[in-house]
Structure formats: C-alpha cells, structure tokens
Design an enzyme around this catalytic site. Structure first.
Site, PDB file in Angstrom:
ATOM      1  N   GLU A 242      56.115  51.387   9.721  1.00 47.29           N
ATOM      2  CA  GLU A 242      56.658  51.711  11.044  1.00 47.29           C
ATOM      3  C   GLU A 242      56.883  50.376  11.737  1.00 47.29           C
ATOM      4  O   GLU A 242      55.938  49.703  12.119  1.00 47.29           O
ATOM      5  CB  GLU A 242      55.690  52.609  11.821  1.00 47.29           C
ATOM      6  CG  GLU A 242      56.342  53.331  12.983  1.00 47.29           C
ATOM      7  CD  GLU A 242      56.499  52.450  14.212  1.00 47.29           C
ATOM      8  OE1 GLU A 242      57.594  51.851  14.387  1.00 47.29           O
ATOM      9  OE2 GLU A 242      55.536  52.333  14.969  1.00 47.29           O
ATOM     10  N   CYS A 276      56.693  50.773  20.630  1.00 47.38           N
ATOM     11  CA  CYS A 276      57.867  50.751  19.753  1.00 47.38           C
ATOM     12  C   CYS A 276      58.883  51.809  20.139  1.00 47.38           C
ATOM     13  O   CYS A 276      60.057  51.708  19.762  1.00 47.38           O
ATOM     14  CB  CYS A 276      57.443  50.912  18.297  1.00 47.38           C
ATOM     15  SG  CYS A 276      56.414  52.350  17.996  1.00 47.38           S
TER      16      CYS A 276
END
Length: 468
Positions: A242, A276
């Site tokens: 990720e 994020c």
C-alpha cells in the site's frame, strides 16, 4: 522517558544501541527504542511459529479485541504523543484496532476451501478433489508512522487468524504503540513464538525482514519509492503493498456544495493531511467553483491548531521538521498558484492550505504531498474531470459528490482508483472492505477477509478412483 524493549518470539530484549522517539508537538523525547538489525530478524524468524486450531486463534483474537478496548485511553494517549494526532483522532484509531481484531474472529472461523469439480472435465472422471487454504508460515509486517496501531492491526489480526506467525517492524518515528500492542497480544493468550516486534530503521531491520528466506509474505505500507523495490528484494514470495495516493474529490453540478466542502476539509486536513487517502485535489464544476473555494477556505481557517491532547484541538503538528520543511518547499514551488488561505508554517504545524491555479502537471498535482493542503480546480465536462482525476501515477481512492445516479455510476466506472466513494471524501475507509489501489498505489488488498486470502496459499488435493 520509556526505554522500549523489543520482543523476539516472546523473549524481552532490552540491550542494544538506542534512538529517541520525539513528541512531534513538544519536541521532547518520550521513549527510546533499540536499533534492531539482521541478527534480531534472524532470531525472530528462526523461532517464529503458530500451531493452533482455528477455535483457539478465534478465542485469542476475541481476547485481544477486548484488551485493546480495556487499554483504550492509554493507547490513545500514546498515539497522540508519538504521532501528534489529536486525542479525538487517536481514540478513533484505537477503536478501529479493537474492531479489526473482532472482525478477524468470524473470518478465522469461516476460513475454508471447497470442492474442486474434477468431473466437469473429461480427464476428471472417477476423481474427487478439493482445495484448502494454508498459512504461508511467517508474515513480515512493516507499518508507517501515521496510523501505527490500526495498520498494525490490519496486518497482524488476519495473519494470526489465518494461522501465521508475525514479525512486526514498526516505523522508526512511532514504535511505542506497536510494542504495546504486541504486549497486549501476549496477554490475550497468543503463544510467545507467534509474535515478534523489532524496532529500528528500514535498511537495518526492514530490509533483512523482507529478504529473509523463512518469511513467506510481506505486508508493507509506506512510500512508493521504497515499495517499488520490495518485490525485487523479496524474491519469490507474496507481497502486499500500500504505497499512498493523490486522491481527488469531484464535485458535480448536482452536488450539495456545502457537504462537499465539509468533506474536503475533513478529508484534507485530518491528521495534518498525513494520510494516504487524504484529499489532495478538489475538482469542482465551474458552476460551484467560487462558492466551494470560499467555503473550503473558511472551514480551513476555522480549524484550531494546538496541543494534540487538548480535547478542542482540530489539527495536530507534522510528524517532524523534515516533513514540515518538505510541505513548505512543495507549496512554495507552485509558480503562479494562488494561496487562498494558509501557505505558511507555524512550527511544528503547517497551516491548513487551500490553493487554486496550480498547473495540472505540477508536482503537487501529480505526486503525494502528505501534508495539509488541498488544490481546487474548476472543470466544465465530466470527461475533463475524469481526465484530471486520473492524471496521476497513483490510484488509491477517489470521492464524487453528485445527486445524479447515472453520473455516479459513470464516474465510478471510469475513475482509475481502487475505491470510489460517492457523496463522501476518499478518506472514508471501512475496515471490512477490500482496500488497496491501482497503478502505483500498490499491489493486493487489505481488509481482514481479503488480507487472509493474501496471507494463505491454496493447496489442491485430488483422489483417483473415487466416486461420491
């Protein structure tokens, strides 16, 4: 100041070279941690194992969820002190962590295979087959500083639930909550050899973990620059990556503009933009553009910056001075841009910033800022909005505000992102959903059920001359 230990298969280690963990708000050292290295990783990998039936693993997960809840205020204050998130944000993260372990209970109890219908092929006559899911053995979990407890839970809970041992390498800026979590998991009943936590820096501890031949799976959350190299370092083992995002929020002609501006403020400035899935670009139909810019700017100006442990604080500091300087440099580099509000540091904070007239090919428009700033762009047609939203190497999540169902489906279909949230900021994440991105935002999916699939191997068993 606390001297953190590391735990190697349950064995407490307190000796070794240390480094300081600083409170981002006060700048004071709140703990020291051991600089873990290859020797620690080797010992952890050599001793790592988990051999327990599913019902026992489920029982331990249930106890872990309850204990995290029991220690919730302690954990929240740790998070606020080591990361700088507000105490309200920290409490939400602790609650998430407890619920992630709870989600893993049912998935552990349901983890199974199914029959393979060999008879559907001519060469399968008089044969019986099935497949099962087997643990990979050892999961190496590498977590970032920004959500250190919940993201550790997202890696550890499914790994243990699937029957794997875990070696955790937390971010060097935020290892305190991670070490405390491992202690809580030991208390919950997990066997000592099933869990290790090695603090330290990426080249010293992270790289040996990635490369270790006994580690069968790497779950990494961190930067794109590091993540792109991990498959090569890891060799023939499974990885989930990720790697961040540059998340757009599209505001369509039919949208509720005030709701969209509120979502952009919440999604752009939560945890000082150090997420994020933070809103980095708002792409607003020209009919709403001016109203949206004014509304978002006013909301940003109203946010209270201050002591993260103060209940009234809305936004905390940047993680460190390097991050603060980087955000300032990126924003200063936007030639021709207009700063509607913010645009300056107030150490250790960077003021919530709204920008317009940023070139569409600018670094800040295409790359991940990881700071409290939102660019607002106008658009005329849906095609233009989609082209602009997709114009980044990242593809984690996007948000769309619209009251038109057909338009919502059109955006959801054409946006090149792992998740598209309708009438919500891209910052929304449910811990049970498949979570991950397209393009350079990573590989694989998190979310307990989906992570357990990633963290297991499929084994097929076939019998000849058997009829059922």
């Amino acid at each position: 100041m606390t001297d953190l230990p590391i735990y190697i298969a349950g064995k407490k280690v307190v000796d070794g070279e240390r480094f300081s963990i600083l409170n981002p708000y006060t700048g004071e050292a709140i703990a020291s941690a051991i600089k873990g290295d290859k020797s620690h990783i080797d010992r952890a990998a050599e001793d790592a194992k988990l051999n327990a039936p599913a019902f026992k693993r489920a029982d331990w997960l249930r106890a872990a969820s309850a204990l995290i809840g029991y220690h919730s205020e302690e954990l929240a204050r740790i998070l606020s002190s080591e990361v700088g998130k507000t105490i309200r944000e920290a409490r939400i993260e602790v609650d998430r962590a407890a619920r992630i372990f709870a989600l893993a209970i049912g998935e552990t109890e349901r983890l199974s295979g199914e029959q393979a219908p060999f008879g559907a092929q001519p060469n399968g006559q008089h044969r019986f087959g099935f497949f099962v899911r087997r643990p990979v053995g050892i999961v190496g979990a590498i977590t970032p500083f920004n959500v250190p407890l919940a993201l550790a839970a997202h890696k550890i809970a499914p790994a243990l639930g699937a029957g794997n041992a875990v070696i955790l390498k937390p971010a060097e800026q935020a290892p305190v909550a991670a070490v405390r979590l491992i202690e809580i998991l030991y208390e919950a009943g997990f066997p000592p050899e099933s869990l290790s936590v090695i603090t330290g820096f990426g080249p010293d501890a992270g790289l040996p973990l990635i490369q270790h031949e006994r580690v069968g799976f790497i779950s990494f959350t961190g930067s794109r620059e590091v993540g792109r190299q991990i498959p090569g370092w890891a060799g023939p083992k499974k990885v989930t990556l990720e790697l961040g995002g540059n998340c757009p929020l599209i505001v369509a002609p039919s949208a509720d503009v005030n709701a969209a501006a509120e979502a952009a403020c919440r999604g752009g400035f939560a945890q000082a933009g150090q997420l994020c899935i933070s809103v980095q670009r708002a792409i607003v139909h020209e009919s709403h553009y001016q109203k949206f810019v004014v509304s978002l700017s006013h909301k940003a100006e109203s946010l209270k910056l201050g002591d993260p442990l103060d209940e009234s604080t809305d936004m905390g500091p940047m993680i460190d001075s390097e991050a603060l300087d980087r955000v300032g440099a990126w924003i200063a580099d936007q030639v021709g841009a207009k700063i509607m509000t913010g645009g300056e540091a107030a150490p250790p904070f960077y003021r919530p910033t709204v920008l317009t007239d940023v070139p569409r090919d600018a670094k800040m428009s295409c790359s991940e800022l990881f700071g409290p700033a939102v660019i607002v762009y106008p658009y005329q047609t849906a095609d233009e909005a989609i082209e602009l939203a997709n114009g980044t190497p990242y593809g984690l999540q996007a948000g769309v505000f619209t009251q038109d169902l057909n338009e919502a489906f059109d955006f959801a279909n054409r946006l090149e992102f792992g998740g598209v949230m309708i009438n919500e900021a891209p910052t929304f994440r449910s811990d049970l959903m498949p979570y991950g991105g397209t393009k350079e935002s990573g590989l694989g999916r998190e979310g307990v059920r989906f992570a357990m699939q990633e963290m297991t191997e499929t084994k097929v068993v076939g019998f000849k001359n058997v009829e059922l």
